[in-house]
Design a protein around this motif. Structure first.
Motif, PDB file in Angstrom:
ATOM      1  N   THR A   1       0.818 -12.540   9.158  1.00 34.44           N
ATOM      2  CA  THR A   1      -0.514 -13.055   8.838  1.00 34.44           C
ATOM      3  C   THR A   1      -0.913 -14.140   9.820  1.00 34.44           C
ATOM      4  O   THR A   1      -2.052 -14.164  10.315  1.00 34.44           O
ATOM      5  CB  THR A   1      -0.534 -13.610   7.407  1.00 34.44           C
ATOM      6  OG1 THR A   1      -0.088 -12.594   6.492  1.00 34.44           O
ATOM      7  CG2 THR A   1      -1.937 -14.047   7.019  1.00 34.44           C
TER       8      THR A   1
ATOM      9  N   GLY B   1      -4.479 -10.092   1.063  1.00 33.95           N
ATOM     10  CA  GLY B   1      -4.903 -10.680   2.324  1.00 33.95           C
ATOM     11  C   GLY B   1      -3.784 -10.828   3.333  1.00 33.95           C
ATOM     12  O   GLY B   1      -3.981 -11.420   4.398  1.00 33.95           O
TER      13      GLY B   1
ATOM     14  N   ARG C   1      -2.850  -4.299   6.881  1.00 34.34           N
ATOM     15  CA  ARG C   1      -3.341  -5.452   6.121  1.00 34.34           C
ATOM     16  C   ARG C   1      -3.470  -5.040   4.657  1.00 34.34           C
ATOM     17  O   ARG C   1      -4.052  -4.009   4.343  1.00 34.34           O
ATOM     18  CB  ARG C   1      -4.683  -5.941   6.655  1.00 34.34           C
ATOM     19  CG  ARG C   1      -5.207  -7.179   5.930  1.00 34.34           C
ATOM     20  CD  ARG C   1      -6.507  -7.673   6.545  1.00 34.34           C
ATOM     21  NE  ARG C   1      -6.307  -8.173   7.873  1.00 34.34           N
ATOM     22  CZ  ARG C   1      -5.882  -9.412   8.158  1.00 34.34           C
ATOM     23  NH1 ARG C   1      -5.608 -10.261   7.153  1.00 34.34           N
ATOM     24  NH2 ARG C   1      -5.736  -9.801   9.397  1.00 34.34           N
ATOM     25  N   ILE C   2      -2.908  -5.841   3.784  1.00 34.26           N
ATOM     26  CA  ILE C   2      -2.965  -5.571   2.350  1.00 34.26           C
ATOM     27  C   ILE C   2      -4.205  -6.279   1.795  1.00 34.26           C
ATOM     28  O   ILE C   2      -4.257  -7.511   1.741  1.00 34.26           O
ATOM     29  CB  ILE C   2      -1.694  -6.084   1.640  1.00 34.26           C
ATOM     30  CG1 ILE C   2      -0.449  -5.485   2.302  1.00 34.26           C
ATOM     31  CG2 ILE C   2      -1.725  -5.723   0.165  1.00 34.26           C
ATOM     32  CD1 ILE C   2       0.850  -6.027   1.762  1.00 34.26           C
ATOM     33  N   GLU C   3      -5.180  -5.501   1.423  1.00 35.52           N
ATOM     34  CA  GLU C   3      -6.468  -6.059   1.020  1.00 35.52           C
ATOM     35  C   GLU C   3      -6.344  -6.936  -0.226  1.00 35.52           C
ATOM     36  O   GLU C   3      -6.987  -7.979  -0.330  1.00 35.52           O
ATOM     37  CB  GLU C   3      -7.474  -4.936   0.779  1.00 35.52           C
ATOM     38  CG  GLU C   3      -7.761  -4.086   2.006  1.00 35.52           C
ATOM     39  CD  GLU C   3      -8.366  -4.893   3.136  1.00 35.52           C
ATOM     40  OE1 GLU C   3      -8.996  -5.937   2.858  1.00 35.52           O
ATOM     41  OE2 GLU C   3      -8.185  -4.491   4.294  1.00 35.52           O
ATOM     42  N   ARG C   4      -5.510  -6.518  -1.177  1.00 39.58           N
ATOM     43  CA  ARG C   4      -5.439  -7.243  -2.455  1.00 39.58           C
ATOM     44  C   ARG C   4      -4.881  -8.657  -2.295  1.00 39.58           C
ATOM     45  O   ARG C   4      -5.207  -9.533  -3.077  1.00 39.58           O
ATOM     46  CB  ARG C   4      -4.605  -6.446  -3.450  1.00 39.58           C
ATOM     47  CG  ARG C   4      -3.109  -6.459  -3.189  1.00 39.58           C
ATOM     48  CD  ARG C   4      -2.344  -5.488  -4.051  1.00 39.58           C
ATOM     49  NE  ARG C   4      -2.434  -4.139  -3.533  1.00 39.58           N
ATOM     50  CZ  ARG C   4      -1.742  -3.117  -3.997  1.00 39.58           C
ATOM     51  NH1 ARG C   4      -0.918  -3.285  -5.008  1.00 39.58           N
ATOM     52  NH2 ARG C   4      -1.876  -1.922  -3.465  1.00 39.58           N
TER      53      ARG C   4
ATOM     54  N   GLU D   1       0.848  -1.191   0.000  1.00 38.50           N
ATOM     55  CA  GLU D   1       0.000   0.000   0.000  1.00 38.50           C
ATOM     56  C   GLU D   1       0.888   1.248   0.000  1.00 38.50           C
ATOM     57  O   GLU D   1       1.923   1.289   0.667  1.00 38.50           O
ATOM     58  CB  GLU D   1      -0.903   0.002   1.235  1.00 38.50           C
ATOM     59  CG  GLU D   1      -1.787  -1.235   1.381  1.00 38.50           C
ATOM     60  CD  GLU D   1      -2.835  -1.326   0.286  1.00 38.50           C
ATOM     61  OE1 GLU D   1      -3.130  -0.285  -0.332  1.00 38.50           O
ATOM     62  OE2 GLU D   1      -3.356  -2.426   0.043  1.00 38.50           O
TER      63      GLU D   1
END
Length: 234
Positions: free
Chosen positions: A172, A148, A143-146, A123
């Motif tokens: 994670t 997870g 947290r990197i949404e793309r 991000e």
């Protein structure tokens, strides 16, 4: 008039070619290209240094190019085996280098990612913050949404060569365990609250029944008392 002088010079034994080559090989000087003859050790040539080592006048590791190569080699070993992803970026936040752990954590393909913008993987919010404020970002959990991924990232500005070092730790698994523990706590609290509510209802029902029974008992006893009292009067 005459004088006699004795020669007290110590004539140290010279090593043979095989011994000289073995000493040179021990510090990585196995080809002519690696014989820098820089003189940093105090001897004019690498060969002279090897002879001095054989004679006990020099330390074999007193070689600046050798120690530098060794330090770089150690750095490479650390970069290749650290579990953290490491990126080196230019001023446009484009990837200059990255280590093996980066390919594992971000599941990078065999293609070369050198020159690509870092926001393809991470991000860009923290990078914009570093550019605007000039302040390093340390251990920021996001947290990197793309993808997870939950990560802890640090962005450091290296002023000497105007580059940016990015260190990413994959958390994670830790975040998943934390979320599972939080869910378990919430379920436990909800179950405890249900038990408390049920006990309260039971207590209220018991109290209600006891109240009705007490009232009926009082009425019967009062009636019996009155009956007995009238009998005595008669």
């Amino acid at each position: 008039m005459h004088a006699t002088y004795d020669d007290h010079r110590l004539m140290k034994k010279l090593p043979d070619e095989a011994t000289i080559n073995a000493i040179l090989a021990s510090i990585g000087k196995t080809t002519e290209e690696k014989m820098y003859n820089c003189g940093a050790c105090g001897y004019p040539t690498c060969r002279d240094k090897a002879i001095a080592v054989f004679q006990g006048k020099a330390d074999v590791k007193m070689c600046v190019p050798y120690m530098r190569e060794r330090a770089e080699s150690m750095s490479n070993v650390i970069l290749d085996h650290t579990p953290n992803a490491i990126f080196l970026l230019n001023t446009d936040f484009e990837i200059l280098e990255y280590n093996h752990s980066a390919t594992v954590i971000f599941n990078l393909s065999d293609m070369d990612y050198i020159g690509m913008p870092i926001d393809m993987l991470l991000e860009k919010g923290d990078f914009d913050k570093v550019r605007e404020t000039g302040q390093n970002v340390l251990d920021h959990r996001i947290r990197i949404e793309r993808s997870g991924l939950a990560i802890e990232q640090s962005i450091l500005h290296i002023e000497d060569n105007d580059t940016y070092l990015v260190i990413v730790r994959d958390i994670t698994g830790e975040e998943k365990q934390r979320e599972e523990l939080a869910a378990l706590r919430a379920d436990t609290l909800e179950a405890a609250q249900r038990v408390i509510d049920k006990q309260m209802r039971v207590a209220q029902e018991i109290a209600s029944l006891l109240g009705e029974t007490t009232g009926e008992t009082k009425a019967v006893l009062t009636k019996l008392k009155n009956t007995i009292g009238q009998g005595d009067l008669e």
